[in-house]
Design an enzyme around this catalytic site. Sequence first.
Site, mmCIF file in Angstrom:
data_model
loop_
_atom_site.group_PDB
_atom_site.id
_atom_site.type_symbol
_atom_site.label_atom_id
_atom_site.label_comp_id
_atom_site.label_asym_id
_atom_site.label_seq_id
_atom_site.Cartn_x
_atom_site.Cartn_y
_atom_site.Cartn_z
ATOM 1 C CB CYS A 1 2.723 -20.359 7.327
ATOM 2 S SG CYS A 1 4.371 -20.965 7.605
ATOM 3 C CB CYS B 1 5.723 -21.212 12.720
ATOM 4 S SG CYS B 1 5.862 -22.083 11.167
ATOM 5 C CG ASP C 1 -3.519 -14.863 26.868
ATOM 6 O OD1 ASP C 1 -3.640 -14.365 25.720
ATOM 7 O OD2 ASP C 1 -4.335 -15.683 27.321
ATOM 8 C CE1 TYR D 1 -14.936 -20.574 30.872
ATOM 9 C CE2 TYR D 1 -14.587 -18.577 29.585
ATOM 10 C CZ TYR D 1 -14.282 -19.894 29.863
ATOM 11 O OH TYR D 1 -13.309 -20.531 29.145
ATOM 12 C CG LEU D 2 -15.930 -17.379 38.366
ATOM 13 C CD1 LEU D 2 -14.832 -17.735 39.360
ATOM 14 C CD2 LEU D 2 -17.286 -17.367 39.062
ATOM 15 C CD1 TRP E 1 -12.804 -24.598 26.493
ATOM 16 C CD2 TRP E 1 -13.468 -22.480 26.169
ATOM 17 N NE1 TRP E 1 -12.323 -24.200 25.277
ATOM 18 C CE2 TRP E 1 -12.709 -22.899 25.048
ATOM 19 C CE3 TRP E 1 -13.985 -21.180 26.190
ATOM 20 C CZ2 TRP E 1 -12.469 -22.058 23.960
ATOM 21 C CZ3 TRP E 1 -13.737 -20.352 25.112
ATOM 22 C CH2 TRP E 1 -12.985 -20.798 24.011
ATOM 23 C CB CYS F 1 4.001 -18.431 10.109
ATOM 24 S SG CYS F 1 3.082 -19.809 10.804
ATOM 25 C CD1 TRP G 1 -12.138 -16.612 31.187
ATOM 26 C CD2 TRP G 1 -9.959 -16.631 30.725
ATOM 27 N NE1 TRP G 1 -11.804 -17.899 30.860
ATOM 28 C CE2 TRP G 1 -10.465 -17.942 30.565
ATOM 29 C CE3 TRP G 1 -8.592 -16.413 30.491
ATOM 30 C CZ2 TRP G 1 -9.665 -19.020 30.181
ATOM 31 C CZ3 TRP G 1 -7.797 -17.484 30.106
ATOM 32 C CH2 TRP G 1 -8.329 -18.766 29.956
ATOM 33 C CG ASP H 1 -7.491 -21.093 24.669
ATOM 34 O OD1 ASP H 1 -6.266 -21.322 24.745
ATOM 35 O OD2 ASP H 1 -8.006 -20.052 25.113
ATOM 36 C CD GLU H 2 -10.635 -17.869 22.692
ATOM 37 O OE1 GLU H 2 -11.775 -17.401 22.671
ATOM 38 O OE2 GLU H 2 -9.717 -17.411 23.404
ATOM 39 C CG HIS I 1 -4.714 -17.077 23.822
ATOM 40 N ND1 HIS I 1 -5.443 -15.966 24.165
ATOM 41 C CD2 HIS I 1 -5.612 -17.980 23.360
ATOM 42 C CE1 HIS I 1 -6.722 -16.197 23.931
ATOM 43 N NE2 HIS I 1 -6.858 -17.403 23.431
#
Length: 568
Positions: A356, A314, A219, A450-451, A422, A295, A500, A345-346, A282
């Site tokens: 770019c 990129c 990450d 989600y713990l 999720w 990029c 997380w 994700d994200e 990430h």
Amino acid sequence: RALSSAASDVYKRQILCCTFYFKIEMKYIVVLLICLMWGGSLSAQQNLSALVPMPNHVEKQKGKAFVVTDKTWIVIRNASLRFEAEELQRMLEVQMGLRLNIQIGAVKGKHIYLISNSQNEILEHYRLRVNSKKLEISAESSKGIFYGIQTLAQLLLGDAENTAHHRVTPVLIEDSPRFAFRGLMLDVARHFLPVSDVKRFIDLMASFKYNVLQLHLTDDQGWRIEIKQYPQLTKIGAFRNKKGSDQGPDNGYYTQEQLKDLIAYAAQRHVEIIPELDIPGHTAAVLAVFPEMLCQSLNTVPVQIGKTTDVMMCASNEHCYKIYQNILTEVAGLFPSRSIHLGGDEAVIEKNWGKCSSCQVLKEKLGYQKSSDLMNYFFGKILSIVRKLKKEPILWCELNNIWMPADSYLFNYPKDVTLVSWRAGLTPLCQELTQKNGNSLIMAPGEYAYLDYPQYKNDLPEYNNWGMPITTLEKTYQFDPAYGDEFSEKHIRGVLGTLWSEAIKDFNRVTYMTYPRGLALAEAGWTQMEHRTWSSFKQRICPNLYKMMKDGISFRVPFEIFSSYVCN
Ligand code: ACM
Ligand code: ZN
């Protein structure tokens, strides 16, 4: 019913000892102790009172108990069940204070038999039969036998008085899980956990019949897996804190030798480890090591591990695919799991690919309308690498802005990708689209699974680092992985609880945030809805929490669920 005075003395002594060892807030300890003693008086004589997850078929049996003596053997037909026999031996020694001999071969008599009829490890079913003449666990696999032993351990845990007298109450349990995939995810990238801690985590999860551990290995905050071809990935990418320790919480990585050992340890306990390497977002840790993957037209400021976020690989840069081809080849060779999780994700697309120049040229060339369409190109290339490595890809299910724009119902995930739902609120849509498109689905909805979300109002608010919604134990228990739609159940592989670790820095915090909600998720993954009730669950967790306390495992005391018994 009252406990006999001997059993209640044992209870009290153990509870008193425990209070010295744990620094859980005193108020909670007191409530827990009252609950345990109350719960104990309600249920300590009942062999079904500590079963979590609840088995799917239980028949109480009449007749006398099976009596264990130091002449009782644990009998297996051949050495393929040796590990399970030793597990049982260890468990009985702890719970009954008797160390039984293990015998291999065709032995007759009043013994404990472990019988595996084949070696089909996909089959998780087991049968546990206890009567005055015999205690027998049979299954189609060593995995089934292992689960039968976990159930037996809980029968003994709940039946404290009989167990203290080496008696096992007659019962017949025929059990197999609702879902084949029952997982927890540990984020060892944000904060690193040493191998010994991960092993303790595996011990605990396996005892509640979880069978998958997803390791989130990369990450923005760290790269945690040795890649032989690129030693700088860990040399630089695993050390964000120059003054910190080498073994966490900010720094550290697993060598390939350590991972082999960890994978083997997990496999013995029937837990498959799935590696996750999150791309194309990430990725600050890997981009700090390989800035050529950024990029290029945006590449003005150096990427700092743990400080820089929102950067991406990129899409139009061949370095990315070449480097990940080599990384994934090593990862695939190391992990026997059939799956590799690739994140997805994200991704902050407009900020990167949208600005770019070479990504924009590629977009035009491919005839794409939006920069986010480049996700199809990016993962098209990555997935073909994964397929050639004979692995099945898993991705987080993104519906809101990346793969599927809000105004359309385009669903571009290839069918062979298993998706993980999720984002809070999007699970029903994800369920509908995956079912229509033919993708398998794993359920980790933010609302339930989600713990890292806080467990109660004002409970250790430092964990609520970005105002996440409270997810109480009761809320998590309400989770039906099929969301009430039994017809869609076939494409649902199972359940994943995600931990997380942005705000979780050591093992005590890891288990505190995981349990007791992890017990609720274990039951969601294993037990059919018709055998699940909140009122029964909140009693059955008591002896298990008590055992965790005795074993030195930190967890959150769910005082709110006991208040109606104790305080009203
Ligand atoms: C996620 O929580 N970013 C999958
Ligand atoms: Zn680019």
